[in-house]
Design a protein around this motif. Structure first.
Motif, PDB file in Angstrom:
ATOM      1  N   LEU A 129       0.764  -1.120  -0.115  1.00  0.00           N
ATOM      2  CA  LEU A 129       0.038   0.055   0.103  1.00  0.00           C
ATOM      3  C   LEU A 129       0.971   1.330  -0.002  1.00  0.00           C
ATOM      4  CD1 LEU A 129      -2.905  -1.096   2.288  1.00  0.00           C
ATOM      5  CD2 LEU A 129      -2.976  -0.835   0.137  1.00  0.00           C
ATOM      6  N   PHE A 130       2.300   1.074   0.454  1.00  0.00           N
ATOM      7  CA  PHE A 130       2.910   2.496   0.678  1.00  0.00           C
ATOM      8  C   PHE A 130       3.235   3.055  -1.114  1.00  0.00           C
ATOM      9  CE2 PHE A 130       4.059   0.185   4.476  1.00  0.00           C
ATOM     10  CZ  PHE A 130       4.034   1.594   5.502  1.00  0.00           C
ATOM     11  N   ASN A 131       3.048   2.105  -1.880  1.00  0.00           N
ATOM     12  CA  ASN A 131       3.360   2.494  -3.477  1.00  0.00           C
ATOM     13  C   ASN A 131       2.252   3.561  -3.872  1.00  0.00           C
ATOM     14  OD1 ASN A 131       5.442   0.607  -3.261  1.00  0.00           O
ATOM     15  ND2 ASN A 131       4.102  -0.960  -3.993  1.00  0.00           N
ATOM     16  N   TYR A 132       0.819   3.751  -3.085  1.00  0.00           N
ATOM     17  CA  TYR A 132      -0.134   4.567  -3.671  1.00  0.00           C
ATOM     18  C   TYR A 132      -0.581   5.435  -2.856  1.00  0.00           C
ATOM     19  CZ  TYR A 132      -0.163  -0.418  -5.629  1.00  0.00           C
ATOM     20  OH  TYR A 132       0.015  -1.589  -5.963  1.00  0.00           O
ATOM     21  N   HIS A 133       0.579   5.900  -1.976  1.00  0.00           N
ATOM     22  CA  HIS A 133       0.184   6.770  -0.813  1.00  0.00           C
ATOM     23  C   HIS A 133       1.566   7.977  -0.936  1.00  0.00           C
ATOM     24  CE1 HIS A 133      -2.630   3.787   0.278  1.00  0.00           C
ATOM     25  NE2 HIS A 133      -3.426   4.686   0.636  1.00  0.00           N
ATOM     26  N   GLN A 134       1.249   9.039  -0.614  1.00  0.00           N
ATOM     27  CA  GLN A 134       2.166  10.002  -0.332  1.00  0.00           C
ATOM     28  C   GLN A 134       2.662  10.087   1.134  1.00  0.00           C
ATOM     29  OE1 GLN A 134      -0.702  10.976  -2.148  1.00  0.00           O
ATOM     30  NE2 GLN A 134       0.390  10.322  -3.991  1.00  0.00           N
ATOM     31  N   TRP A 135       1.481   9.821   2.080  1.00  0.00           N
ATOM     32  CA  TRP A 135       1.777  10.238   3.429  1.00  0.00           C
ATOM     33  C   TRP A 135       1.447   8.944   4.155  1.00  0.00           C
ATOM     34  CZ3 TRP A 135       4.298  14.497   5.027  1.00  0.00           C
ATOM     35  CH2 TRP A 135       4.355  15.541   4.242  1.00  0.00           C
ATOM     36  N   VAL A 136       2.354   8.857   5.363  1.00  0.00           N
ATOM     37  CA  VAL A 136       1.868   7.790   6.397  1.00  0.00           C
ATOM     38  C   VAL A 136       1.620   8.019   7.773  1.00  0.00           C
ATOM     39  CG1 VAL A 136       2.904   5.776   7.567  1.00  0.00           C
ATOM     40  CG2 VAL A 136       3.555   6.294   5.151  1.00  0.00           C
ATOM     41  N   LEU A 137       0.700   7.962   8.484  1.00  0.00           N
ATOM     42  CA  LEU A 137       0.325   8.315   9.612  1.00  0.00           C
ATOM     43  C   LEU A 137       0.455   7.139  10.644  1.00  0.00           C
ATOM     44  CD1 LEU A 137      -0.719  10.264  11.868  1.00  0.00           C
ATOM     45  CD2 LEU A 137      -3.166   9.635  11.186  1.00  0.00           C
ATOM     46  N   GLU A 138       1.327   7.159  11.532  1.00  0.00           N
ATOM     47  CA  GLU A 138       1.493   5.892  12.179  1.00  0.00           C
ATOM     48  C   GLU A 138       1.200   6.139  13.928  1.00  0.00           C
ATOM     49  OE1 GLU A 138       4.870   2.455  13.245  1.00  0.00           O
ATOM     50  OE2 GLU A 138       5.568   4.776  13.101  1.00  0.00           O
ATOM     51  N   LEU A 139       0.244   5.213  13.942  1.00  0.00           N
ATOM     52  CA  LEU A 139      -0.412   5.327  15.604  1.00  0.00           C
ATOM     53  C   LEU A 139       0.316   4.506  16.300  1.00  0.00           C
ATOM     54  CD1 LEU A 139      -4.136   5.475  14.786  1.00  0.00           C
ATOM     55  CD2 LEU A 139      -2.657   7.440  14.778  1.00  0.00           C
ATOM     56  N   SER A 140       0.490   4.749  17.614  1.00  0.00           N
ATOM     57  CA  SER A 140       1.299   3.912  18.460  1.00  0.00           C
ATOM     58  C   SER A 140       0.402   3.712  19.676  1.00  0.00           C
ATOM     59  CB  SER A 140       2.670   4.748  19.148  1.00  0.00           C
ATOM     60  OG  SER A 140       3.262   5.115  17.855  1.00  0.00           O
ATOM     61  N   GLN A 141       0.995   2.439  20.532  1.00  0.00           N
ATOM     62  CA  GLN A 141       0.192   2.182  21.554  1.00  0.00           C
ATOM     63  C   GLN A 141      -0.151   3.044  22.718  1.00  0.00           C
ATOM     64  OE1 GLN A 141      -1.284  -0.501  21.950  1.00  0.00           O
ATOM     65  NE2 GLN A 141      -0.201  -2.279  20.614  1.00  0.00           N
ATOM     66  N   ASP A 142       0.656   4.173  22.792  1.00  0.00           N
ATOM     67  CA  ASP A 142       0.745   5.317  23.894  1.00  0.00           C
ATOM     68  C   ASP A 142      -0.116   6.435  23.428  1.00  0.00           C
ATOM     69  OD1 ASP A 142       2.547   6.013  22.160  1.00  0.00           O
ATOM     70  OD2 ASP A 142       4.058   6.590  23.679  1.00  0.00           O
ATOM     71  N   SER A 143      -0.976   6.142  22.267  1.00  0.00           N
ATOM     72  CA  SER A 143      -1.800   7.167  21.918  1.00  0.00           C
ATOM     73  C   SER A 143      -1.195   8.328  21.240  1.00  0.00           C
ATOM     74  CB  SER A 143      -2.616   7.854  22.991  1.00  0.00           C
ATOM     75  OG  SER A 143      -3.418   7.011  23.616  1.00  0.00           O
ATOM     76  N   SER A 144       0.511   8.247  21.032  1.00  0.00           N
ATOM     77  CA  SER A 144       0.972   9.251  20.157  1.00  0.00           C
ATOM     78  C   SER A 144       1.005   8.789  18.693  1.00  0.00           C
ATOM     79  CB  SER A 144       2.703   8.985  20.853  1.00  0.00           C
ATOM     80  OG  SER A 144       3.039   7.908  20.453  1.00  0.00           O
ATOM     81  N   TRP A 145       1.641   9.568  17.757  1.00  0.00           N
ATOM     82  CA  TRP A 145       1.352   9.359  16.451  1.00  0.00           C
ATOM     83  C   TRP A 145       2.461  10.087  15.746  1.00  0.00           C
ATOM     84  CZ3 TRP A 145       1.231  13.996  13.858  1.00  0.00           C
ATOM     85  CH2 TRP A 145       0.792  15.197  14.618  1.00  0.00           C
ATOM     86  N   GLN A 146       2.847   9.906  14.432  1.00  0.00           N
ATOM     87  CA  GLN A 146       3.996  10.469  13.794  1.00  0.00           C
ATOM     88  C   GLN A 146       3.432  10.284  12.305  1.00  0.00           C
ATOM     89  OE1 GLN A 146       7.905   8.625  13.457  1.00  0.00           O
ATOM     90  NE2 GLN A 146       7.269   6.647  12.966  1.00  0.00           N
ATOM     91  N   LEU A 147       3.592  11.592  11.529  1.00  0.00           N
ATOM     92  CA  LEU A 147       3.425  11.865  10.287  1.00  0.00           C
ATOM     93  C   LEU A 147       4.665  11.940   9.180  1.00  0.00           C
ATOM     94  CD1 LEU A 147       1.188  12.147   8.264  1.00  0.00           C
ATOM     95  CD2 LEU A 147       1.202  14.726   8.428  1.00  0.00           C
ATOM     96  N   LEU A 148       5.002  10.976   8.220  1.00  0.00           N
ATOM     97  CA  LEU A 148       6.135  10.927   7.549  1.00  0.00           C
ATOM     98  C   LEU A 148       5.637  10.839   6.141  1.00  0.00           C
ATOM     99  CD1 LEU A 148       8.367   8.566   9.605  1.00  0.00           C
ATOM    100  CD2 LEU A 148       8.456  11.229   9.764  1.00  0.00           C
ATOM    101  N   THR A 149       6.586  11.251   5.192  1.00  0.00           N
ATOM    102  CA  THR A 149       6.217  10.855   3.919  1.00  0.00           C
ATOM    103  C   THR A 149       6.467   9.304   3.716  1.00  0.00           C
ATOM    104  OG1 THR A 149       8.652  11.082   3.083  1.00  0.00           O
ATOM    105  CG2 THR A 149       7.050  13.006   2.953  1.00  0.00           C
ATOM    106  N   VAL A 150       6.101   8.780   2.792  1.00  0.00           N
ATOM    107  CA  VAL A 150       6.222   7.261   2.442  1.00  0.00           C
ATOM    108  C   VAL A 150       8.069   7.154   2.433  1.00  0.00           C
ATOM    109  CG1 VAL A 150       6.129   5.544   0.890  1.00  0.00           C
ATOM    110  CG2 VAL A 150       4.267   6.931   1.526  1.00  0.00           C
ATOM    111  N   GLN A 151       8.422   7.851   1.850  1.00  0.00           N
ATOM    112  CA  GLN A 151      10.071   7.676   1.557  1.00  0.00           C
ATOM    113  C   GLN A 151      10.674   7.796   2.777  1.00  0.00           C
ATOM    114  OE1 GLN A 151      11.920   9.827  -1.552  1.00  0.00           O
ATOM    115  NE2 GLN A 151      14.153   9.436  -0.858  1.00  0.00           N
TER     116      GLN A 151
END
Length: 676
Positions: free
Chosen positions: A560-582
């Motif tokens: 699925l990474f091939n078809y998106h520009q951004w990745v939003l990763e959710l973590s167990q501690d309710s935190s998150w990070q937003l990165l480009t796919v690369q």
């Protein structure tokens, strides 16, 4: 939803004043909006006038019926006297009057029942539509599933509304008719013998007390029967909805045992009901027989002594018999009222629950929703609907038009919950959610929703009024690789059980076909390609990208990474990070190296084009250069280090296990493997 049995809550089990008040309030809540609407727009004034006119007509018909019946008792008395006197001319006249009265009784009885059923039907139609309106209002049909105290909403709507209206009208009409009959015939008996009338009054009081006791027991049994039937029906529905899973597990015996247990409980309840109904029928028969015999015991000696004529004896007997029949009918209706009270309680409970789930709790924070032509989370802290758990904290993400965002994270971390927030299903928390109107958003869940309809309706859902030609729909099916579907059905207007004939993968492709038909500005995909192979997935996502729609996906597949520009990763501690796919891939690659006990400060080996493998290696620090080293590439490809070095020197690209292609940048300032 699993049924929840609570057999101690029948309103009639302990008929205290508070229970009666509760029952009466439930009746008023159900009947009030129909018979006496107080809110504007609740019912048209003309409808209210019409139904009250029909009710008044019903009351007049019942009064006329009782009056003619009472009149006929006098005619019967007169006929008896005429026969005793052998007066044939008066006998003929009286028979004509008697026959006319019987015809009137037949017509009045039939017409009153017709009017009663017409009123009940009109009430049923309104109450069903009123309940459905509340059920679908503010997505109450979705929210009610989170209430464990409300079981089987489908049964409450489909099977328990009609009996309320029909039983209410039937009981009210019969109650009015029989009370009038009892009063009328009691007056007639009083005119003949005050002693008999007094005994009947006492007898009626005693009979009512016994009838109330029997009715209480039947009420409890009827309440249990409704709940046990709901359990049994739920088990059968559960098997039908999960037939394939049961077949895979070969769980027929276990499912059959579960259903048999529910059925045995239902049978035990029915046996108890039969016994109590039998007791009630024996009491009714004895009660009725005693009243029929009593007037003969009292009046026969009087007649034989010449103190009364035979017509009076016959009329008194008819009056007592009619009184007994009316009383027996009332007792039977009171016994059946237990089922009515159970229906009223369950519908009132259901109606209150629908209002409760759509009512915003007081003194709690909610996410503010703003409708604009883009998607963004602005300092959003999302919680579960009960405010017991924080899913994600202080999330700020903005998605530009035409971009794709992939939401990833551990299972159960709240990826789908963010989609529920976008759809307006969950709003517990703080912050602002900016989204377009929901009419411009198409949601594709992991298990697509398959409607009950034709193939054409499946494809154009949710806009069922859209007009598309067969060639256009065929082209859509071709694009999602479902062109062979038409060979299995007779055409686009064929209606079959689609969930049974389509695999999950075909259903997901059908959902993508809806996307191509609808061409929405925004699309939300919750693992919408989980059942597809990589080729079909790639084909569908490429077509999605060509539509220039803005989309958010939830998924676990690396493809699925091939078809998106951004990745939003959710973590167990309710935190998150937003990165480009690369950037996300580079981050994970470094984590792989770290987890493989590779020191981040270790120097990497670079083989320039003009050097042999025996020449000294050039050392470059990983943390100062963007890209991957030979050793990192070795881990990502499982290739020998010499192969990696050889391809670097020859300028050849390498495709890693996750499907990304890298090339070696020979720039002296880089000397790293970078994504092509």
């Amino acid at each position: 939803m699993q049924t929840k049995v609570s057999r101690d809550r029948s309103l009639m089990n302990d008929p205290s004043p508070s229970d009666f008040n509760k029952f009466w309030q439930s009746v008023r809540a159900i009947a009030g909006p129909y018979w006496y609407p107080t809110k504007s727009g609740e019912r048209a004034f003309s409808d209210v006038i019409r139904i009250w006119g029909m009710l008044i007509l019903l009351i007049l018909l019942i009064i006329a019926l009782v009056s003619v019946t009472a009149f006929n008792s006098f005619v019967t008395r007169y006929i008896t006297d005429v026969i005793e006197e052998k007066d044939y001319p008066n006998f003929i006249k009286t028979i004509v009057v008697f026959s006319a009265a019987l015809i009137c009784i037949t017509l009045l009885s039939g017409f009153s029942k017709l009017v009663r059923k017409k009123i009940a039907l009109d009430w049923y139609k309104w109450l069903n539509n009123h309940t459905l309106s509340k059920y679908f209002s503010n997505r109450a049909y979705y929210r009610i599933n989170f209430r464990s105290d409300v079981d089987n909403p489908d049964q409450r709507i489909s099977q328990e509304i009609e009996p309320i209206t029909s039983n209410a009208l039937s009981f009210s009409a019969i109650f009015l008719e029989k009370v009038l009959e009892m009063t009328t015939f009691l007056v007639i008996i009083w005119s003949i013998s005050q002693f008999i009338a007094t005994v009947l009054v006492v007898y009626t009081i005693v009979g009512n007390l016994i009838a109330v006791y029997l009715g209480q027991q039947l009420n409890k049994i009827n309440q249990e029967e409704l709940e046990l039937k709901a359990e049994y029906n739920y088990c059968l529905t559960h098997v039908r909805n999960h037939a394939e899973s049961i077949a895979f597990f070969q769980g027929e015996n276990q499912e059959s045992n579960i259903i048999q247990r529910r059925f045995i409980n239902l049978l035990k309840n029915i046996e108890r009901k039969i016994n109590w109904e039998n007791n009630q029928e024996l009491f009714d028969g004895a009660y009725k027989s005693a009243i029929q015999i009593f007037p003969y015991l009292v009046l026969a000696p009087i007649y034989m002594s010449g103190q009364a004529d035979f017509g009076e004896v016959v009329q008194a007997s008819i009056a007592c018999n009619s009184f007994a029949n009316a009383m027996a009918t009332l007792i039977r209706e009171f016994g059946n009222s237990g089922r009515f009270s159970s229906y009223v309680e369950r519908l009132s409970e259901f109606s209150d629950a629908l209002e409760a789930v759509t009512k915003q709790p007081e003194n709690v924070s909610t996410i503010k929703t703003i409708e604009e032509n883009h998607l963004a989370f602005e300092h959003v802290t999302l919680q579960t609907p009960n405010y017991e758990q924080v899913i994600v904290e202080d999330l700020s993400v903005s998605i530009q038009p035409g971009e794709g965002l992939l939401i990833i994270g551990p299972s159960g971390r709240g990826k789908s919950s963010l989609l529920r927030a976008i759809a307006g299903l969950w709003n517990a928390g703080t912050g602002r959610l900016v989204r377009p109107p929901l009419e411009e958003v198409l949601f594709l869940p992991q298990r697509p929703y398959i409607i009950l309809g034709t193939l054409r309706e499946q494809l154009i859902y949710p806009n069922t009024n859209r007009q598309m030609t067969d060639p256009e729909l065929k082209d859509i099916l071709q694009q999602v690789n479902l062109q062979n579907l038409l060979n299995r059905v007779e055409g686009f207007d064929t209606e079959v059980p689609w969930e049974n004939i389509l695999s999950l993968g075909e259903q997901q492709r059908l959902a993508f076909a809806r996307l191509l038909v609808t061409n929405p500005s925004f699309t939300i995909l919750d693992e919408a390609t989980s059942a597809l192979d990589l080729n079909n997935e790639g084909n569908l996502y490429q077509q999605l990208q060509e539509t220039k729609t803005t989309f958010i996906s939830v998924g676990h597949r690396e493809s699925l990474f091939n078809y998106h520009q951004w990745v939003l990763e959710l973590s167990q501690d309710s935190s998150w990070q937003l990165l480009t796919v690369q950037d996300y891939r580079l981050q994970k690659a470094k984590e792989i190296v770290t987890n493989s006990s590779v020191n981040p400060e270790t120097t990497i080996d670079i083989l320039p084009d003009n050097q042999s493998q025996s020449q000294p290696e050039i050392s470059i620090e990983i943390d100062t250069i963007v890209g991957l080293s030979h050793k990192e590439m070795q881990i990502l490809t499982n290739s020998p280090i010499n192969t990696i070095r050889s391809k670097a020197s020859l300028g050849k690209s390498i495709t890693t296990k996750d499907g990304f292609t890298y090339r070696y940048d020979k720039n002296p300032k880089v000397l790293k493997w970078v994504i092509t």
